[in-house]
Each structure stands twice: as structure tokens, then as C-alpha cells.
Design an enzyme around this catalytic site. Structure first.
Site, PDB file in Angstrom:
ATOM      1  N   THR A 229      -3.829  -0.973  -7.785  1.00  0.00           N
ATOM      2  CA  THR A 229      -4.600   0.241  -8.085  1.00  0.00           C
ATOM      3  C   THR A 229      -3.702   1.453  -8.156  1.00  0.00           C
ATOM      4  O   THR A 229      -2.579   1.445  -7.636  1.00  0.00           O
ATOM      5  CB  THR A 229      -5.653   0.448  -6.965  1.00  0.00           C
ATOM      6  OG1 THR A 229      -6.524   1.518  -7.338  1.00  0.00           O
ATOM      7  CG2 THR A 229      -5.012   0.794  -5.631  1.00  0.00           C
TER       8      THR A 229
ATOM      9  N   ARG B  56       0.841  -1.190   0.000  1.00  0.00           N
ATOM     10  CA  ARG B  56       0.000   0.000   0.000  1.00  0.00           C
ATOM     11  C   ARG B  56       0.885   1.251   0.000  1.00  0.00           C
ATOM     12  O   ARG B  56       1.947   1.267   0.654  1.00  0.00           O
ATOM     13  CB  ARG B  56      -0.849  -0.039   1.270  1.00  0.00           C
ATOM     14  CG  ARG B  56      -1.817   1.105   1.455  1.00  0.00           C
ATOM     15  CD  ARG B  56      -2.992   0.970   0.551  1.00  0.00           C
ATOM     16  NE  ARG B  56      -4.111   1.802   0.928  1.00  0.00           N
ATOM     17  CZ  ARG B  56      -5.130   2.052   0.105  1.00  0.00           C
ATOM     18  NH1 ARG B  56      -5.151   1.559  -1.122  1.00  0.00           N
ATOM     19  NH2 ARG B  56      -6.145   2.796   0.502  1.00  0.00           N
TER      20      ARG B  56
ATOM     21  N   ASP C  82      -7.914   8.293   0.123  1.00  0.00           N
ATOM     22  CA  ASP C  82      -8.601   7.262   0.911  1.00  0.00           C
ATOM     23  C   ASP C  82      -8.539   7.557   2.413  1.00  0.00           C
ATOM     24  O   ASP C  82      -9.169   6.858   3.211  1.00  0.00           O
ATOM     25  CB  ASP C  82      -8.000   5.872   0.643  1.00  0.00           C
ATOM     26  CG  ASP C  82      -8.604   5.213  -0.589  1.00  0.00           C
ATOM     27  OD1 ASP C  82      -9.560   5.773  -1.149  1.00  0.00           O
ATOM     28  OD2 ASP C  82      -8.117   4.138  -0.989  1.00  0.00           O
TER      29      ASP C  82
ATOM     30  N   GLY D 143     -13.300  -1.303  -7.389  1.00  0.00           N
ATOM     31  CA  GLY D 143     -14.547  -0.598  -7.106  1.00  0.00           C
ATOM     32  C   GLY D 143     -14.609   0.193  -5.819  1.00  0.00           C
ATOM     33  O   GLY D 143     -15.690   0.351  -5.248  1.00  0.00           O
TER      34      GLY D 143
ATOM     35  N   THR E 231      -8.778   0.489 -10.624  1.00  0.00           N
ATOM     36  CA  THR E 231      -8.294  -0.678  -9.883  1.00  0.00           C
ATOM     37  C   THR E 231      -8.532  -1.951 -10.706  1.00  0.00           C
ATOM     38  O   THR E 231      -9.385  -1.978 -11.585  1.00  0.00           O
ATOM     39  CB  THR E 231      -9.011  -0.808  -8.505  1.00  0.00           C
ATOM     40  OG1 THR E 231      -8.874   0.409  -7.818  1.00  0.00           O
ATOM     41  CG2 THR E 231      -8.459  -1.914  -7.663  1.00  0.00           C
TER      42      THR E 231
ATOM     43  N   SER F 140      -7.820   1.018   3.107  1.00  0.00           N
ATOM     44  CA  SER F 140      -8.230   0.531   1.783  1.00  0.00           C
ATOM     45  C   SER F 140      -9.493  -0.309   1.902  1.00  0.00           C
ATOM     46  O   SER F 140      -9.908  -0.692   3.000  1.00  0.00           O
ATOM     47  CB  SER F 140      -7.103  -0.328   1.207  1.00  0.00           C
ATOM     48  OG  SER F 140      -7.516  -0.980   0.031  1.00  0.00           O
ATOM     49  N   SER F 141     -10.077  -0.595   0.752  1.00  0.00           N
ATOM     50  CA  SER F 141     -11.202  -1.546   0.689  1.00  0.00           C
ATOM     51  C   SER F 141     -10.814  -2.818  -0.064  1.00  0.00           C
ATOM     52  O   SER F 141     -11.646  -3.711  -0.245  1.00  0.00           O
ATOM     53  CB  SER F 141     -12.381  -0.911  -0.044  1.00  0.00           C
ATOM     54  OG  SER F 141     -12.809   0.230   0.628  1.00  0.00           O
TER      55      SER F 141
HETATM   56  N1  GLU Z   1      -8.261   3.163  -3.310  1.00  0.00           N
HETATM   57  C1  GLU Z   1      -9.163   2.072  -3.282  1.00  0.00           C
HETATM   58  C2  GLU Z   1      -8.909   1.200  -2.075  1.00  0.00           C
HETATM   59  O1  GLU Z   1      -7.814   1.021  -1.682  1.00  0.00           O
HETATM   60  C3  GLU Z   1      -9.004   1.217  -4.472  1.00  0.00           C
HETATM   61  C4  GLU Z   1      -9.383   1.964  -5.661  1.00  0.00           C
HETATM   62  C5  GLU Z   1     -10.761   1.666  -6.057  1.00  0.00           C
HETATM   63  O2  GLU Z   1     -11.045   0.570  -6.482  1.00  0.00           O
HETATM   64  O3  GLU Z   1     -11.537   2.568  -5.944  1.00  0.00           O
HETATM   65  O4  GLU Z   1      -9.815   0.695  -1.532  1.00  0.00           O
END
Ligand code: GLU
Length: 636
Positions: A461, A134, A485, A529, A443, A508-509
Site C-alpha cells: 500500500t 511497514r 494510520d 480497504g 492498497t 495497520s489493518s
Molecule cells: N493504511 C492501511 C493499513 O495499513 C492500508 C491502506 C488501506 O487499504 O486503506 O491498514
């Protein structure tokens, strides 16, 4: 990215009538001579007859066969993985090869300017490893950097700025993955990506649409305009052969010099310069703020090898990514809630109602409690406890969807952890999914396995579609805006586990996931997403484990996403709104809003299923993002 273009090698003969991005030098002059790349084999890995790229196969979203398998959003990405597998590389080698190619062909979603999370199953030790690469906040970036006169900088302005750039983790992530768990070197696995960057590929509708959606900011950044727009300042039309010799050169530098060639020297200097003085077109109305990245931030960047997060769901064991991604914890919490229902006795609408309710409660905790574990003490054990889930389940109304956001729970009572609970203030700040939590067109997720049984589930991503919009001049890749984020509260002094701090990783997600049944791998999956990554992974799991859909149907089925929205409403894909379940959910009080802001689609996922007969099924999207590519090493 759908394409059925003939062989790369044939492009020069076939494209006399199509447009070619003219800024590109002829093949072979884009970078150092091949010899400079060190002792690396030809990208085809053998004689001409072995060259999988010599005649591109027709793209297909599902493939079942033997030995290894790969699923990505792009035909060339999957081919690169299969090519490495056929040469004897393992799943880690193949995943990095695919990611390298996607950095070329899917440059608005991922690349060396960004970061990711790689979940690796090593068959020989029966071990699951989480490789966190990350992005981190630069050492001199302060929470206050995102406020002007005490007011947060507008989100879109943060996105397209130097301020949102986290120290990229991808190259060190690839390097560490290969060194620790791979069998090949960076110089080897990047060869196909170098070739694709030099020879070019045809602009497809996905690439075109992604460029068009970013047109205003791409036009405003000189380096981005020069690479991704034509001489008229417009997107390269579909069918243009797009080449990126600057990226080929950068990859060559990395292939020859390893990760140091990225984190030190000319590439690092160019990144720092682009962050500190974004190359904005003279006279542009866009206010592109400078960031504070230093050479030492790049030099000192470290990946983290973390234990994978594990949980159980019914008769399965699941592995995911723990903090700083909220993905694994939030998926596990929702599954723990669902586990209390005998879904086999329920209708699909009843199952979906519970899925949405469980997701709402899990997101309430996510919004209030999760952040980088090196900076905040998160009650992970409590959040994952089945007893905690039992206590939360009582809040789920089986007859009526709520019209407001849920409050976070109190997992500390279930923590059974000697470390003290943090100040209550940390827990008090709930947050509904914001604009930066709900996007889709960026991503990418790579799923790869090999004949020895190793598996890689890898989400990478650059955050927004097109990252921060700034191509590093002379190097052909976009920088991330991952630091958006972080949670940006109206009050800069308000406590929250996910506020920006120097050296911290934003929550993050990303949710690369592995599922085991009876001790054996059953599924690997993940999705792009933003925060919808979590609900996409969750819904695919529910579709296949609870509703019994085959994995390709589970992945293709229309999606609904509940992320604890303030008004209780639920995002639904356009296709879901016309599905029979939509009416059933509406009658239970769900307010379904068309996910038009997400492009009408939620999550172009990929997955692998390991079948009982020893075969593997690779699955990519049949429709979303114009369809992805699934391949197996050996057809049945
Ligand atoms: N920044 C997002 C995350 O780490 C990933 C990017 C996305 O898919 O929007 O969750």
C-alpha cells in the site's frame, strides 16, 4: 483493472489514433542502458515465443489449474508473476515481480513509496514467515507535529503533506524477501516492470477514476500534475497509453544497485527533498505542510521478520500478520467468538448477525489496545485466548444488534504472561472507526503460489488512494501517507498504544492470511480497504468455511462491515442492500448504511484455493475495481 489491450510491443502500431502521454521520452531513452542493470535476462525470460506479454490474454477473475497460480487486481501484475514462475522462479520471486508491475499499472494503490506485509509459506520447511516492511515514523517526527495550537491538523490536510510520509519499506521488503526466500535477484524480477513502465499501458476506467477522484490535489503538486495529468490539467482519458519513464529509470537504478540505490543516493535525496519542501504549484490554495524526513531515516530503515500469528478456527489452522498490523489479531478474535456457535445449524442471516457482533467486539479491543509491539506491551496472548473469547461471547445479543459501540474487554486476565500489565490508562481510550479507517480504493493484495508448494499472501500500500499525492520529482512514484494510520486524539497528551512516536510503525489493518486444513494449505487470501480489510477477510472466511461457498463466490458475495461504529450502524455494499439477507439483518436491529463513502464497494480481494485433487484455483474480483486477474501456470 480490466484490459484486453493487445501486445505491448504492438502498441506503437495500434495507437496512432489514441492519445499518448506526450511527456514521455521514446522507448529506450527513459533510463540507463539495459547493460547498466547488471546481468539480468530479457524480461520475457527466453525467446520471443516465450513472451507471455506478446499477446495479452483476456482477463479472467477465476482460473483453476496445475503448478503455480497468481491473482492480482491487474492483468499485467498476474502475468508478471506467472512469467517468473514459468522461468523457474518461486512464489516469492513471482510476488515481487507482480508488485513491481503493480507499482506501474496500479500506482495509486501501491509502489516503492509505500510499505506492506508479506506472509510467506515455505513448503520445504513447512514454515510460515511474516515479513513486515511497514513504514516507520521519521526519527524527528513528534506526536506534537500533528497539532497546531493544541488542535489536531485536519485529517485531509495531514494526508496531503510531508508530515504523513513514513519511511518507505517496500524496496527493502522486496530485497529481503528475495535474498532470504527467493531464488532471483531484484535486478531480474524488476525487468518486466521496467518494460511496462517504458512501453506504457492503456489507461483503463480504474486508473481514470482514481486520477479524477484525486484531481484537486494532483493539480496542486507540480510533479504529480506533470506525470498523472494531461497538458490540460485533466486526467488522461481512458485509452491513453500511459508511460512512466522516470519510474523505469528508478527501477533500473534499483535493479542495478539493489536496495541501497533507493535508500541512499539520488533517490533518497529526492524523497527527502519532496517531504521537506513539497513541490506545490505556485499560487495553489492547498496548504501542503512540510515533513521532517532525514537521509538517515531512509538509510537506517529496517524490515522485520516476525513469527506469523497463528490461531485455530474449527478444524483449521490460520496464519496471519501480527502487530504492528491489527489484522491477524482482530480476525482471530472474531473467529474465536464465532467458534462458539454451530453455524451449520444456523441460517445465513443468523450467521451474519453473529459475524457482525463478533467483529464489533474484536474491533473494540483493536481500537483500545493495539499498537507497534516495539513501543507498547500488548496482551496478545490474552486477546487470542479461547477462554477470553468465551467470556466476551456472553456479550453478544443473539436477538438484537446494539445501537452503540462496544467497550473493549480485559484480556489481561487471560494473558498468562509474566510481563506486567501496562498502566490502565492505556486501556481506557476506546476509539470508533474514524474517517481514516474506512476507505477502499487503495492498497492491493497479491496471492501467488508455485509448483513446489510455496505460497505468498502479500498486501502492499501507499495508504490513501494516491498516497500523499506527491510524486517524487524525477522518479515517477507517489509517496505514502501511512502515518495517518496513527491515532490522532483531540488531546495530544492522552495515552494510546497507537499514538505517533518517532521510529514507530502505525497500526495497520492489512490481513494477508493463510488457512491450513489437515496440515495442508487450503486457502491464501487478503484484501485492500483500510480497516474494512479485516472484515473483508473475515467475511470471506465465514462465507467459505461456515456457509460453504466456493472460494470465488465467497469472495464475490456482497459485503457488510461492522467496525464498532459509535452509533452501531454497519456499512453495507450497495449490492448487499438489495440481497435477501439485508432485510433479515434489519429485522434484528442492524442499521445498514450504504457504503457510498467507500465507493459503494468494500475490498477488491484476491485468493487462492488449494484443491483436494492437487489443482489450485486462483480468484480475483469479478466486479469490484472493474475486476481483477486470476491465472494459473498450467491450465488443466
Ligand atoms: N493504511 C492501511 C493499513 O495499513 C492500508 C491502506 C488501506 O487499504 O486503506 O491498514
Amino acid at each position: 483493472m480490466k484490459t484486453t489491450t493487445p501486445a505491448l510491443g504492438l502498441l506503437f502500431f495500434l495507437c496512432a489514433s489514441c492519445s499518448v502521454n506526450e511527456k514521455v521520452a521514446p522507448l529506450g531513452t527513459g533510463g540507463a542502458a539495459p547493460d547498466d542493470a547488471g546481468a539480468v535476462p530479457d524480461a520475457s525470460g527466453g525467446g520471443a515465443g516465450d513472451d507471455l506479454f506478446a499477446q495479452l490474454p483476456t482477463i479472467t477473475p477465476t482460473a483453476t489449474g496445475q503448478r503455480g497460480a497468481a491473482a492480482t487486481v491487474d492483468l499485467r501484475g498476474s502475468l508478471a508473476a506467472i512469467e517468473v514462475l514459468k522461468r523457474g522462479g518461486n512464489a516469492v520471486d513471482a510476488a515481487v515481480a507482480a508488485a513491481g508491475v503493480l507499482g506501474v499499472t496500479d500506482p495509486f494503490s501501491c509502489g516503492i513509496g509505500g510499505g506492506g506485509f508479506m506472509l510467506i509459506y515455505l513448503a520445504s520447511g513447512d514454515k510460515v514467515i511474516a515479513l513486515d516492511h511497514r513504514e516507520t515514523a521519521p526519527s524527528r517526527l513528534e506526536a506534537g507535529s500533528y497539532y497546531e495550537d493544541g488542535v489536531p491538523v485536519a485529517f485531509p490536510e495531514l494526508v496531503t503533506s510531508g508530515l504523513s510520509v513514513g519511511v518507505p519499506g517496500t524496496v527493502r521488503g522486496w530485497s529481503d524477501a528475495l535474498r532470504r526466500y527467493g531464488t532471483l535477484g531484484l535486478g531480474d524480477v524488476l525487468q518486466r516492470a521496467i518494460q511496462v513502465a517504458e512501453a506504457g499501458f492503456d489507461v483503463d476506467p480504474t486508473f481514470f477514476e482514481q486520477t479524477r477522484r484525486n484531481l484537486a490535489r494532483f493539480q496542486a503538486i507540480t510533479s504529480t500534475r506533470a506525470l498523472f495529468l494531461g497538458p490540460d490539467g485533466q486526467p488522461w482519458p481512458v485509452g491513453t497509453i500511459f508511460r512512466n519513464p522516470d519510474l523505469a529509470s528508478t527501477y533500473r537504478l534499483i535493479a542495478a544497485g539493489g536496495e541501497k540505490a533507493f535508500y541512499e543516493g539520488q533517490v533518497a535525496a529526492a524523497i527527502v527533498a519532496a517531504v521537506k519542501a513539497p513541490p506545490v504549484e505556485p499560487g495553489s490554495a492547498l496548504n501542503v505542510r512540510a515533513g521532517v524526513l532525514e537521509l538517515s531515516d531512509l538509510r537506517d530503515y529496517e524490515t522485520r521478520v516476525r513469527p506469523a500469528l497463528s490461531t485455530t478456527y474449527r478444524d483449521r489452522t490460520l496464519y496471519g500478520i501480527g502487530l504492528p498490523s491489527s489484522g491477524g489479531i482482530t480476525v482471530a478474535e472474531a473467529l474465536n467468538l464465532l467458534e462458539g456457535y454451530d453455524t451449520a445449524t444456523l441460517t445465513p442471516v443468523e450467521v451474519l448477525h453473529r459475524y457482525l457482533g463478533a467483529s464489533r467486539l474484536a474491533f473494540a479491543d483493536r481500537g483500545a489496545l493495539l499498537g507497534d509491539p516495539e513501543f507498547v506491551d500488548v496482551p496478545v496472548k490474552g486477546l487470542l485466548s479461547k477462554d477470553y473469547a468465551d467470556s466476551r461471547r456472553a456479550l453478544l445479543d443473539l436477538l438484537q444488534a446494539p445501537a452503540a459501540a462496544a467497550a473493549p474487554g480485559d484480556p489481561y486476565a487471560f494473558q498468562r504472561d509474566p510481563s506486567p500489565a501496562p498502566a490502565r490508562a492505556r486501556k481506557a481510550t476506546g476509539r470508533r472507526a474514524g474517517a481514516n479507517d474506512a476507505h477502499d480504493n487503495e492498497t492491493t493484495h497479491i496471492s501467488v503460489s508455485d509448483a513446489a508448494g510455496n505460497i505468498v499472501s502479500y498486501t502492499c500500500t501507499i495508504e490513501d488512494e494516491g498516497g500523499n499525492g506527491i510524486v517524487v520529482p524525477g522518479h515517477g512514484f507517489l509517496l505514502n501517507n501511512e502515518l495517518t494510520d496513527f491515532t490522532l486524539l483531540p488531546d495530544p497528551s492522552a495515552p494510546h498504544p497507537n499514538v505517533l512516536e518517532p521510529g514507530k510503525r502505525p497500526r495497520s489493518s492489512m490481513s494477508p492470511t493463510l488457512v491450513f486444513k489437515d496440515g495442508k494449505p487450503e486457502l491464501a487470501l487478503g484484501s485492500p480497504g483500510g480497516a474494512t480489510i479485516i472484515t473483508t477477510v473475515l467475511q470471506i472466511l465465514v462465507n467459505t468455511i461456515d456457509l460453504g461457498l466456493p472460494i470465488d463466490e465467497a469472495l464475490a458475495a456482497p459485503r457488510v462491515s461492522q467496525r464498532n461504529s459509535g452509533d452501531g450502524s454497519t456499512d453495507a455494499e450497495t449490492a448487499f442492500l438489495s440481497a435477501p439477507e439485508a432485510e433479515g439483518l434489519t429485522s434484528l436491529g442492524h442499521v445498514l448504511s450504504d457504503a457510498a463513502t467507500l465507493g459503494g464497494e468494500i475490498g477488491a480481494a484476491t485468493a487462492l484455493r488449494f484443491n483436494g485433487d492437487g489443482t489450485v484455483t486462483a480468484v480475483a474480483e469479478p466486479v469490484r475495481r472493474h475486476g481483477g486477474s486470476a491465472m494459473v501456470e498450467q491450465e488443466r
